[in-house]
Design an enzyme around this catalytic site. Sequence first.
Site, PDB file in Angstrom:
ATOM      1  N   HIS A  99      14.071  -5.896   1.093  1.00  0.00           N
ATOM      2  CA  HIS A  99      14.004  -6.595  -0.190  1.00  0.00           C
ATOM      3  C   HIS A  99      15.271  -7.400  -0.381  1.00  0.00           C
ATOM      4  O   HIS A  99      16.349  -6.942   0.018  1.00  0.00           O
ATOM      5  CB  HIS A  99      13.845  -5.586  -1.342  1.00  0.00           C
ATOM      6  CG  HIS A  99      13.319  -6.219  -2.582  1.00  0.00           C
ATOM      7  ND1 HIS A  99      14.141  -6.857  -3.480  1.00  0.00           N
ATOM      8  CD2 HIS A  99      12.051  -6.342  -3.046  1.00  0.00           C
ATOM      9  CE1 HIS A  99      13.385  -7.336  -4.460  1.00  0.00           C
ATOM     10  NE2 HIS A  99      12.128  -7.046  -4.221  1.00  0.00           N
TER      11      HIS A  99
ATOM     12  N   ASP B 254       5.438  -2.719  -2.044  1.00  0.00           N
ATOM     13  CA  ASP B 254       4.177  -2.942  -1.344  1.00  0.00           C
ATOM     14  C   ASP B 254       3.875  -1.893  -0.284  1.00  0.00           C
ATOM     15  O   ASP B 254       2.763  -1.847   0.237  1.00  0.00           O
ATOM     16  CB  ASP B 254       4.200  -4.331  -0.674  1.00  0.00           C
ATOM     17  CG  ASP B 254       4.263  -5.436  -1.710  1.00  0.00           C
ATOM     18  OD1 ASP B 254       3.584  -5.289  -2.737  1.00  0.00           O
ATOM     19  OD2 ASP B 254       4.986  -6.415  -1.503  1.00  0.00           O
TER      20      ASP B 254
HETATM   21  N1  ACO Z   1      11.235  -5.384   9.436  1.00  0.00           N
HETATM   22  C1  ACO Z   1      12.185  -5.609  10.407  1.00  0.00           C
HETATM   23  N2  ACO Z   1      13.355  -6.272  10.183  1.00  0.00           N
HETATM   24  C2  ACO Z   1      13.560  -6.730   8.940  1.00  0.00           C
HETATM   25  C3  ACO Z   1      12.623  -6.535   7.892  1.00  0.00           C
HETATM   26  C4  ACO Z   1      11.423  -5.839   8.175  1.00  0.00           C
HETATM   27  N3  ACO Z   1      10.502  -5.623   7.217  1.00  0.00           N
HETATM   28  N4  ACO Z   1      13.083  -7.109   6.767  1.00  0.00           N
HETATM   29  C5  ACO Z   1      14.265  -7.647   7.077  1.00  0.00           C
HETATM   30  N5  ACO Z   1      14.561  -7.425   8.376  1.00  0.00           N
HETATM   31  C6  ACO Z   1      15.809  -7.800   9.078  1.00  0.00           C
HETATM   32  C7  ACO Z   1      15.894  -9.313   9.273  1.00  0.00           C
HETATM   33  O1  ACO Z   1      15.321  -9.688  10.504  1.00  0.00           O
HETATM   34  C8  ACO Z   1      17.394  -9.530   9.232  1.00  0.00           C
HETATM   35  O2  ACO Z   1      17.946  -9.087  10.439  1.00  0.00           O
HETATM   36  P1  ACO Z   1      19.297  -9.784  11.037  1.00  0.00           P
HETATM   37  O3  ACO Z   1      20.357  -9.556  10.002  1.00  0.00           O
HETATM   38  O4  ACO Z   1      19.540  -9.100  12.324  1.00  0.00           O
HETATM   39  O5  ACO Z   1      18.949 -11.238  11.201  1.00  0.00           O
HETATM   40  C9  ACO Z   1      17.855  -8.535   8.156  1.00  0.00           C
HETATM   41  O6  ACO Z   1      16.889  -7.470   8.181  1.00  0.00           O
HETATM   42  C10 ACO Z   1      17.940  -9.131   6.749  1.00  0.00           C
HETATM   43  O7  ACO Z   1      16.651  -9.629   6.415  1.00  0.00           O
HETATM   44  P2  ACO Z   1      16.362 -11.031   5.742  1.00  0.00           P
HETATM   45  O8  ACO Z   1      15.041 -11.521   6.208  1.00  0.00           O
HETATM   46  O9  ACO Z   1      17.536 -11.931   5.907  1.00  0.00           O
HETATM   47  O10 ACO Z   1      16.259 -10.603   4.226  1.00  0.00           O
HETATM   48  P3  ACO Z   1      15.688 -11.491   3.053  1.00  0.00           P
HETATM   49  O11 ACO Z   1      16.350 -11.002   1.831  1.00  0.00           O
HETATM   50  O12 ACO Z   1      15.770 -12.936   3.364  1.00  0.00           O
HETATM   51  O13 ACO Z   1      14.116 -11.142   3.031  1.00  0.00           O
HETATM   52  C11 ACO Z   1      12.144  -9.877   2.768  1.00  0.00           C
HETATM   53  C12 ACO Z   1      13.591 -10.097   2.297  1.00  0.00           C
HETATM   54  C13 ACO Z   1      11.386 -11.220   2.773  1.00  0.00           C
HETATM   55  C14 ACO Z   1      11.459  -8.969   1.768  1.00  0.00           C
HETATM   56  C15 ACO Z   1      12.155  -9.256   4.172  1.00  0.00           C
HETATM   57  O14 ACO Z   1      12.805  -8.000   4.130  1.00  0.00           O
HETATM   58  C16 ACO Z   1      10.759  -9.094   4.748  1.00  0.00           C
HETATM   59  O15 ACO Z   1      10.222 -10.031   5.346  1.00  0.00           O
HETATM   60  N6  ACO Z   1      10.100  -7.897   4.559  1.00  0.00           N
HETATM   61  C17 ACO Z   1       8.753  -7.705   5.013  1.00  0.00           C
HETATM   62  C18 ACO Z   1       7.785  -8.367   4.048  1.00  0.00           C
HETATM   63  C19 ACO Z   1       7.683  -7.616   2.743  1.00  0.00           C
HETATM   64  O16 ACO Z   1       7.533  -6.394   2.719  1.00  0.00           O
HETATM   65  N7  ACO Z   1       7.716  -8.379   1.629  1.00  0.00           N
HETATM   66  C20 ACO Z   1       7.561  -7.828   0.294  1.00  0.00           C
HETATM   67  C21 ACO Z   1       8.835  -7.883  -0.473  1.00  0.00           C
HETATM   68  S1  ACO Z   1       8.636  -7.140  -2.074  1.00  0.00           S
HETATM   69  C22 ACO Z   1       7.868  -8.309  -2.980  1.00  0.00           C
HETATM   70  O17 ACO Z   1       8.012  -9.495  -2.793  1.00  0.00           O
HETATM   71  C23 ACO Z   1       7.015  -7.857  -4.005  1.00  0.00           C
END
Ligand code: ACO
Length: 429
Positions: free
Chosen positions: A308, A365
């Site tokens: 998140h 979620d």
């Molecule tokens: N699985 C594996 N790796 C992950 C995940 C995941 N679910 N989420 C983040 N990461 C990793 C990224 O690859 C990144 O790694 P790095 O630092 O080595 O490059 C690091 O964790 C930081 O993640 P970001 O994508 O930069 O975080 P951001 O804040 O931009 O995105 C998000 C947040 C979109 C929720 C992301 O965690 C994600 O895609 N999660 C899966 C989708 C999801 O569950 N979305 C629902 C969110 S809740 C809502 O909107 C109601």
Amino acid sequence: MSDKKATLTYDGKTIELDSLTGTENETGLDITKLRAETGLITLDPAYGNTGSCTSDITFIDGGKGILRYRGYAIEELCEKSDFLETAFLVLYGHLPNSEEKETFKTGVNDAAGMPSDIIGHLNAFPKDAPPMATLSSLISVLAAHNTDDLGVAYEGESFTKPLYTIMAQVLELAAGQYRVNIGKTPNTYNPELSYAANFMHLMFSEPGQPYEVLPAVEKAMDLFLILHADHEQNCSTSTVRIVGSSQSNLFSSVSAGIGALWGPLHGGANCEVIKMLNSIYNDGIAPSDFVAKAKDKSTGVKLMGFGHRVYKNFDPRAKVLKVQVDNVLEALNIDDPLMGIAKELEEMARSDSYFVDRNLYPNVDFYSGILLKALNIPIDMFTVLFAIGRIPGWIANYRELHTQGQRIGRPRQIYTGSALRDYVDLENR
Ligand code: ACO
């Protein structure tokens, strides 16, 4: 405004920037005069450090896992409130007294009864159209049927009329589309039922055979909606605010919010989680192998329902939901193997340095899909349920934007394309 100021020196010139501190001591620099005084803008793609507004509606402390609507803890609202009461709170800033509560409920009930012409729209969509596409379109269609309610308003009947219309008819539109797609007739809204129970009735009642909404089902649906009622300046709410800032009407602003919510990185994640759990189960993938895949960026696989932008400790909504899912599965006597897989994935991820170091925890979620599945909601409607829950938050933000008299939203950019060049005739390209 706070007394503390920041100084910024650029190119030999120093300016002072005001700061302001919110109720919970979060502090921001006020850069509204930066460009006028220095010619500079700030660059913050994805807005990770940008406050787009001040707001009285929702407080989140991502480090501590706190979520409050108008100062009330989400856990307490889930325990003691109901969705319509919470919607009123989010919209107006205080818990309604009994008269206000009744007026609000009656307003929503009286606005039910979607225009009969809309049945034609429901029939016109392909039967396999994604429900978020149809919902977003149908909320826009409501603008076409309510042309007297297209002005900007934040109080009085001019505000409550479109508010009640959207809140009541979104249930009928979502459930009606589902029923039409499976060859059935839409049901009629029942003012005797709660908002949550109404949705279940609109989905599943059959002629002469009203759907019996078990108390555990009604409570679970109500709680799901409360948990989704608002979440400050996320992707969809920011969309609603930006559309609303052009003085576009409430219907089109909410419709745009639905579009933004649809994406798998936002509300669409609740469908993706179930698809992920189903494929792990159906294909007999070991959860440890899936976790390994999610850690390997070259696979493009993510552990959906994890991570998140704001919560870096735990998502309080996921905590409430996890308990609720257990309760519902038990009350309905359902043994869902997906719950076991989800718990196993969570346990693994929470003891794995990849997820721990990046502060990746289950978000709202992760467990909500299992709950909706237990309530027989089709997977492709999970995000629709999220949208229904989020409507009070979107409308509260639309209202707040206009009470604040905010100017039209208009970010800047740093242009990195070609400098001026001469047009090249077709034969010379
Ligand atoms: N699985 C594996 N790796 C992950 C995940 C995941 N679910 N989420 C983040 N990461 C990793 C990224 O690859 C990144 O790694 P790095 O630092 O080595 O490059 C690091 O964790 C930081 O993640 P970001 O994508 O930069 O975080 P951001 O804040 O931009 O995105 C998000 C947040 C979109 C929720 C992301 O965690 C994600 O895609 N999660 C899966 C989708 C999801 O569950 N979305 C629902 C969110 S809740 C809502 O909107 C109601």
